[in-house]
Design an enzyme around this catalytic site. Structure first.
Site, PDB file in Angstrom:
ATOM      1  N   GLY A 294       0.837  -1.126   0.094  1.00 46.80           N
ATOM      2  CA  GLY A 294      -0.006   0.061   0.030  1.00 46.80           C
ATOM      3  C   GLY A 294       0.708   1.173   0.019  1.00 46.80           C
ATOM      4  O   GLY A 294       1.342   1.685  -0.957  1.00 46.80           O
TER       5      GLY A 294
ATOM      6  N   VAL B 293      -6.028  -9.468  -0.585  1.00 48.62           N
ATOM      7  CA  VAL B 293      -5.749  -7.973  -0.667  1.00 48.62           C
ATOM      8  C   VAL B 293      -7.103  -7.228  -0.704  1.00 48.62           C
ATOM      9  O   VAL B 293      -8.270  -7.542  -1.220  1.00 48.62           O
ATOM     10  CB  VAL B 293      -5.403  -7.524  -2.312  1.00 48.62           C
ATOM     11  CG1 VAL B 293      -5.052  -6.171  -2.507  1.00 48.62           C
ATOM     12  CG2 VAL B 293      -4.360  -8.762  -2.927  1.00 48.62           C
TER      13      VAL B 293
ATOM     14  N   TYR C 142       3.679   4.804  23.551  1.00 49.99           N
ATOM     15  CA  TYR C 142       4.446   4.872  22.475  1.00 49.99           C
ATOM     16  C   TYR C 142       5.757   5.057  22.835  1.00 49.99           C
ATOM     17  O   TYR C 142       6.120   6.148  23.464  1.00 49.99           O
ATOM     18  CB  TYR C 142       4.112   5.982  21.432  1.00 49.99           C
ATOM     19  CG  TYR C 142       4.399   5.871  19.973  1.00 49.99           C
ATOM     20  CD1 TYR C 142       3.318   5.529  19.159  1.00 49.99           C
ATOM     21  CD2 TYR C 142       5.613   5.886  19.570  1.00 49.99           C
ATOM     22  CE1 TYR C 142       3.721   5.255  17.804  1.00 49.99           C
ATOM     23  CE2 TYR C 142       5.721   5.892  18.078  1.00 49.99           C
ATOM     24  CZ  TYR C 142       5.089   5.336  17.221  1.00 49.99           C
ATOM     25  OH  TYR C 142       5.401   5.324  16.281  1.00 49.99           O
TER      26      TYR C 142
END
Lengths: 698, 612
Positions: free
Chosen positions: B187, B324, B529
């Site tokens: 992608g 996909v 994070y």
């Protein structure tokens, strides 16, 4: 001297003039106190570095955080539901538990105590040696991770000396888990609290509130790194100078935060405090013989003042390299298992408990490894084998020989290299002159000791008791050496008692295993390491002890029996003999009939009756090892037989009764007989004997 | 990769949502922002656009080039010192990337002639040009970028195909099945899980199926507030084009400049503003996936249904192992009339976390709320540009506050929360009020709009700054997790400690840099994070060392009750922790699905669970 060119860079050329401030990695922390003002030392400003993630809290705030913690609140709710108490009652209970438990560490009290303590310590001890490397390590570690201090426990002094040490080096003062014994002491209890002691009941079974408060109290301090937490993994002071089997309750509580990922790691520091002479030697001796120890009281403490005029020599404190619980559990424990329930509810897993038990043993073995063996321990070991006295010259020879053997086994002997052996030994003999005499002909002999004040007149006059006291007290020092040699003896004993020409390694290992099992309450063996230990000892004995093994992996007995192996075997003979007598006592409970159901007894009763029996055997001259009279030895033997399933425990109403299984007992007795010399007496004799002695006592 | 923040574009259009009547709007076709030949616009060996990068200029100051971002053309005078002090770089020690790889440096393609023949006959665009293949051989993990800079790939795709529609994808997959060749869907190429890396031992021909030419918004349904899009559209194009009509999806992962809609579905992506719009799984109304078995889709476009396990969840997070994604129907929203940034300064990280938890508990979190630890705050401080008036109060604002209002705040302890509010101006005002009230109870003080905005800028800057680090022997990476509230603090502390300790234990000579932020909040927990960097001068194999350290950090995360990943996915990088995360039967289910959908392992990227 003056003409030597090296004088340019040498400060003191004559080794005999060097002080003893430094030696072999150790530094004396008392020396400085002898030259400077104690007052200034106690009031000086301290630059202390704490754990990096710590939020500063005072003792009150710590208590508050315990009260409001999820764990304690959860326990309160549970107790209210289960027992129907009102919330107020329950809260009050929690408050009183916490008040009973909590320390009140504050610097001003510590300074006061430091002042008094310095004065006292300087009178009692010559030097307090500390390994500097250990201090340096702790200093860095304390900033990085929560720290758990685990000292050996031989004396009340341990606690004071440890705090004194941390005060000296500007390290954060530890908080110390103490038994409740002291708490009742007026003034002293408060003083200790103010210096960081917190008090834990010896047993609190299924008391949910107590568990919750205790766990939270320890863990919150661990996680926040308020102070290093200190506790004695042996649970209590060892009266015998031998290490005690670890108690893992406190260890579990303190290390649980790591497994629950409350903190990144915890550093465990095994510490060995070695004494030249133990403050409580007299008290221990009589306690081991069954004279109850006086209750801890302030007045008792004051009475013990006289001790201040005595000389207790040096203390050595060794801080061993830290054990990181993360590294220790790497690959063995997966902590994510605790992800599925609130961390204050779940407890440790089986695997984690096993690991911590393992760790506890490692800690104790590390303490042993870093023990500083005094020359006197060597002397005592020789004297214990020569109870009729020994010529000084021969003593020197034997002690020197033993010193080498100890060093070969990795023990650290505190032997001044710049003095002659004669000098070393004579000064140590003089130092312990309360225990021995040296005649004009240089014959060294143990002598009767003066009993402590609480021992009544009748007991202190009893010749058997006082002879036993003399032996037991000396054994306290010999015992400092036993952990060095015990595995060796467990090989030499079967070898020396073997009647064949050769002994196969396998059957030797079988006997070694038997000895390890039966002695596992007496000495510390890492569970699961039997084979490894055995193999190591075999190599050591081949290299240093004259053990001969042929190509077929058989021990050649004749060549292997020598001074070395004999000495080692004899060193441990009293234990085997003692265990054998315990077996005889147990058999007598069934009147010598292996099929009969023996009488049940409470554990305490068994210990006392066995002691009576030994008393009788000693007075009739049937056995000659007075130290067997030690209740510690008898108790260990009984516990070990319980562990082995030879004695079963039965619960009747409230009390636990011990019931021996005679067939098994007699097998064990026979095994011991095959390894060591025992009196040629019959079991039936023992039963009548017991009746005789017991009634005589009554 | 969720890197680039919301305010990265030079202009932000806040279009007033007109009052049209509801209708189905069809959209004209437009070329995608990222061209078919990616190498014409994007760096071949680093992050992002060719024109935008951090450099050390002739005055030895760090400067950001280009004209694309707000920071472009500016010098950051304190960044150099920060890098020297924090990670121990030295301007005298540089390591250059290798020159651009030529065809000779790249493995020759394995050719399945029959497949190629059929593909040509089907008239589907394809290429075996070495640069085309190289650009689709990797994502953006440290490992992959390091190979680009210094090494060689041992296995890359043998062919790139660019289908332009769902039907063309069906054709490609049919041919692959017929000729037993492998397909790895591609992608935006922003994966940080090694998911698009070719399995080393794959001997069949590997085709990289690039979805970028399927970038149409097929229609917008105003009545149902949905948009039907082809899955190859990238985030910035999707939002820009919806915006033209007064709509948005509100899905803004930090990587939205480059990452694609299909990629979001395949990795279970999460957007910065999920508090208002939801994560990708909340946004999806309908999905089409082409698999070796055929097309998977539902027969209706309903808001919810009870029909057994939701088949969308077989496709979400399937990471290219099943098929996909070709078309997606998404929820859309009118573009909010008011957008406002904000920030809160807390005395320390702990109080910040407590505050975020309370805000989550009261369910009044703004569109985005993030809490940076002190290290990250300091990092932001170092990024202060020189002249721009826009940035004049970058940290000065906080400093002013510090002097005037928040004496007693320790600049080496404070933590900063950045906020993004969206809605009508009334809604925003009342949200702000409530959030700042709660913050006050946790010692938090409002730190101004600009500090908030800059916080979001930081996340995209970090993606670019890693390439500068490489030049000075610094390896850097980010990773993330999700964790229940009660363990957030312990996890943050323990993971950072573990990172530093692992560096020390491995003999890394310089201070390591580890920082974290709580980047998403939920009712029951948060997403955390981490950024981690160290200076590897003196190490012979920095990537291996880095990977070992990241693995131990992941162990630590799991031990602390955290997850294998919140939104980066598993790929190949985190495979080893999947069985322990979902259990034996969990992996069994995944294998069974794979076995049914793709028995010949046509989608042979080898992500998630190994079939061997």
């Amino acid at each position: 001297m003056e003409s030597q060119s090296r004088n340019v860079w040498i400060k003191e050329g004559d080794p005999s003039k060097l002080g003893a401030l430094y030696k072999d990695g150790y530094e004396d922390i008392l020396e400085e106190r002898r030259h400077t003002s104690d007052f200034r030392w106690c009031t000086r400003s301290r630059n202390v570095q704490f754990y990096q993630y710590r939020h500063p809290r005072n003792p009150k705030q710590i208590k508050d955080s315990v009260l409001s913690s999820d764990r304690v609140q959860y326990a309160i709710e549970q107790v209210i539901q289960e027992s129907g108490t009102t919330p107020e009652e329950t809260e009050n209970q929690v408050h009183s538990i916490l008040d009973e438990m909590a320390h009140n560490l504050n610097l001003s009290s510590v300074r006061c105590l430091a002042y008094v303590l310095t004065k006292i310590i300087k009178r009692l001890y010559r030097r307090i040696y500390v390994n500097e490397e250990g201090i340096d390590t702790v200093r860095t570690l304390i900033k990085e991770y929560p720290v758990l201090l685990m000292p050996s426990h031989r004396s009340y002094t341990d606690f004071l000396v440890m705090s004194y040490l941390f005060y000296h080096y500007d390290l954060p003062l530890p908080v110390i888990a103490a038994a409740m014994d002291f708490m009742g002491m007026k003034f002293v209890g408060t003083l200790l609290r103010n210096c960081g002691a917190f008090f834990i009941r010896r047993s609190f079974g299924s008391d949910k509130l107590y568990w919750a408060v205790f766990t939270e109290y320890v863990q919150t301090q661990m996680c926040n790194g308020d102070a290093p937490v200190e506790f004695y993994v042996e649970g209590t002071r060892s009266r015998t100078s031998k290490s005690l089997s670890p108690k893992i309750g406190m260890l579990k509580a303190s290390l649980e935060p790591y497994f629950k990922a409350h903190c990144p790691d915890i550093m465990v520091i095994p510490i060995t405090v070695s004494y030249d002479r133990i403050l409580e030697e007299n008290l221990y001796t009589y306690e081991l013989l069954g004279v109850p120890k006086p209750k801890e009281s302030t007045s008792g403490l004051l009475k013990a003042r006289s001790i201040l005029s005595e000389d207790f020599g040096n203390i050595h404190i060794c801080l061993a390299p830290p054990i990181s619980i993360r590294t220790f559990s790497e690959g063995k424990i997966n902590r994510h298992i605790h992800s599925l329930s609130p961390r204050y509810i779940a407890s440790l897993t089986k695997d984690e408990e096993v690991l911590l038990k393992d760790l506890a043993f490692v800690v104790i073995l590390t303490q042993q490894k870093h023990a500083v063996i005094s020359p006197w321990a060597l002397i005592a070991s020789v004297l214990m084998q020569k109870t009729n006295g020994v010529q000084f010259e021969e003593l020197v020879k034997d002690v020197e020989w033993l010193k080498r053997q100890a060093s070969n086994c990795g023990a650290y002997v505190d032997w001044p290299g710049n003095e002659s052996p004669e000098h070393v030994i004579r000064t140590r003999l003089l130092f312990h002159s309360n225990k021995l005499t040296i005649s004009d002909e240089d014959l060294v002999e143990l002598k009767q000791i003066s009993p402590p004040s609480h021992v009544d007149n009748k007991t202190s006059k009893d010749t058997i008791i006082s002879t036993a006291a003399m032996h037991v007290m000396t054994s306290l020092y010999r015992n400092q050496l036993l952990h060095v040699f015990v595995r060796i003896a467990m090989v030499t004993i079967p070898v020396n008692s073997c009647l064949q020409e050769t002994l196969s390694i396998n059957s030797l290992f079988e006997q070694y295993t038997f000895l390890e099992t039966i002695l596992s309450r007496e000495f510390i063996f890492q569970p699961g390491k039997t084979r490894e230990d055995f193999n190591k000892v075999l190599v050591l004995l081949q290299h240093a002890g004259g053990l001969v093994i042929d190509e077929e992996r058989n021990i050649k007995i004749k060549q292997s029996v020598n001074k070395y192996t004999t000495f080692m075997s004899i060193m441990f003979k009293p234990f085997l003999l003692g265990y054998w007598v315990v077996c005889q006592y147990l058999l007598s409970l069934a009147g010598g009939n292996l099929d009969a159901r023996p009488l049940a007894r409470k554990a305490k009763q068994m210990r006392i009756e066995t002691q009576q029996l030994i008393l009788g055997l000693l007075s009739e001259g049937i056995i000659k090892h007075y130290e067997i009279l030690s209740l510690d030895l008898i108790g260990n033997a009984l516990d070990s037989l319980v562990d082995m399933g030879v004695i079963s425990r039965e619960k009747r109403i409230q009390d636990i009764y011990f019931v021996p299984q005679c067939a098994k007992v007699s097998r064990i007795a026979a095994k011991i007989e095959s390894m060591t010399e025992v009196p040629a007496t019959h079991i039936t004799d023992f039963s009548t004997f017991i009746i005789r002695t017991v009634t005589a006592k009554l | 990769m969720k890197k680039t923040g919301a305010k990265i574009f030079k202009e932000v259009n806040v279009v007033d949502c007109g009052s049209q009547t509801d209708r189905k709007i069809s959209m004209e076709e437009k070329a995608p922002t990222i061209p078919k030949r990616r190498q014409e616009l994007l760096k071949w060996n680093g992050w992002g656009y060719k024109d935008s990068k951090f450099i050390v200029n002739k005055d030895e100051h760090v400067e950001f080039t280009g004209d694309r971002y707000k920071l472009s053309g500016h010098v950051m005078p304190s960044l150099r010192e920060w890098m020297i002090k924090t990670i121990g770089i030295s301007l005298d020690h540089r390591v250059q990337s290798q020159p651009e790889l030529t065809a000779a440096d790249i493995p020759a393609p394995i050719k399945n002639e029959a497949f190629l023949h059929d593909l040509r006959n089907a008239r589907i665009s394809h290429s075996d040009d070495s640069q085309d293949r190289l650009f689709r051989a990797h994502g953006h993990t440290l490992h992959e970028v390091f190979i680009l800079r210094e090494g060689r790939f041992s296995r890359i795709p043998d062919l790139v195909v660019w289908p332009t529609s769902h039907d063309e994808v069906i054709k490609v997959v049919e041919l692959a099945c017929k000729h037993n060749t492998v397909i790895i869907p591609f992608g935006g190429g922003t994966s940080v899980s090694n998911a698009i890396e070719c399995p080393k031992h794959e001997t069949r021909m590997i085709t990289s199926l690039d979805t970028s030419q399927m970038n149409k918004i097929l229609w917008i349904d105003e009545k149902n507030m949905t948009a039907h899009c082809e899955a190859g559209i990238i985030g910035q194009d999707l939002e820009r084009r919806l915006d033209e009509k007064g709509f948005c999806t509100g899905h803004e992962p930090d990587s939205m400049e480059f990452s694609s809609l299909g990629g979001w579905v395949a990795t279970r992506a999460s957007g910065m503003k999920k508090n208002v719009y939801g994560n990708i799984e909340d946004l999806i109304i309908h999905l089409k996936m082409v698999t070796p078995r055929g097309v998977i889709e539902k027969s209706c476009q309903v808001p919810r249904m009870s029909s057994g396990p939701d088949i969308h969840h077989f496709m979400l997070g399937s990471e290219g192992t099943l098929g996909v994604v070709t078309e997606v129907t998404l929820k859309i929203r009118p573009v909010p009339t008011c957008k406002k940034y904000g920030s809160i300064v807390f005395p320390n990280f702990e109080q910040g976390v407590d505050c975020l938890r309370e805000i989550a508990k009261q369910r009044c979190a703004p569109a985005s709320i993030r809490l940076m630890d002190n290290e990250q705050f300091q990092f932001g401080h170092a990024l202060k540009p020189d002249t721009s008036t826009l940035f004049s109060s970058f940290v000065d604002g906080i400093k002013k506050l510090y002097i005037t209002k928040i004496k007693g705040f320790d600049l080496t302890k404070i933590a900063v929360a950045t906020l993004l509010f969206e809605g009508t101006s009334d809604e925003v005002a009342s949200q702000e009020k409530r959030v700042y009230e709660i913050a006050a109870n946790f010692g938090g003080l409002p730190g101004g709009e600009e500090n908030g905005e800059r916080g979001y800028m930081l996340t995209f800057v970090i993606a670019y700054i890693r390439d500068l680090g490489f030049e000075y022997y610094v390896v850097a990476e980010s990773f993330e997790t999700s964790v229940p509230w009660d363990r957030v603090l312990d996890l943050c502390r323990n993971v950072k400690d573990r990172l530093h300790r692992e560096c020390k234990d491995r003999g890394i000579q310089f201070p390591s840099f580890a920082t974290c932020r709580v980047t998403q909040t939920y009712d029951s927990g948060a997403c955390v994070y981490f950024y981690f960097a160290f200076n590897y001068r003196g190490l012979t194999n920095p990537v291996k060392v880095y990977e070992e350290i990241e693995a131990s950090a992941r162990d630590e995360i799991l031990a602390n009750g955290g997850s294998i990943s919140h939104h980066h996915g598993v790929g190949k990088l985190r495979k080893k922790w999947l069985p322990q995360t979902i259990g034996d039967h969990g992996t069994g289910i995944l294998k069974a699905i794979k076995e049914y959908i793709d028995p010949d392992n046509i989608f042979g990227s080898d992500n998630l669970v190994s079939m061997l």
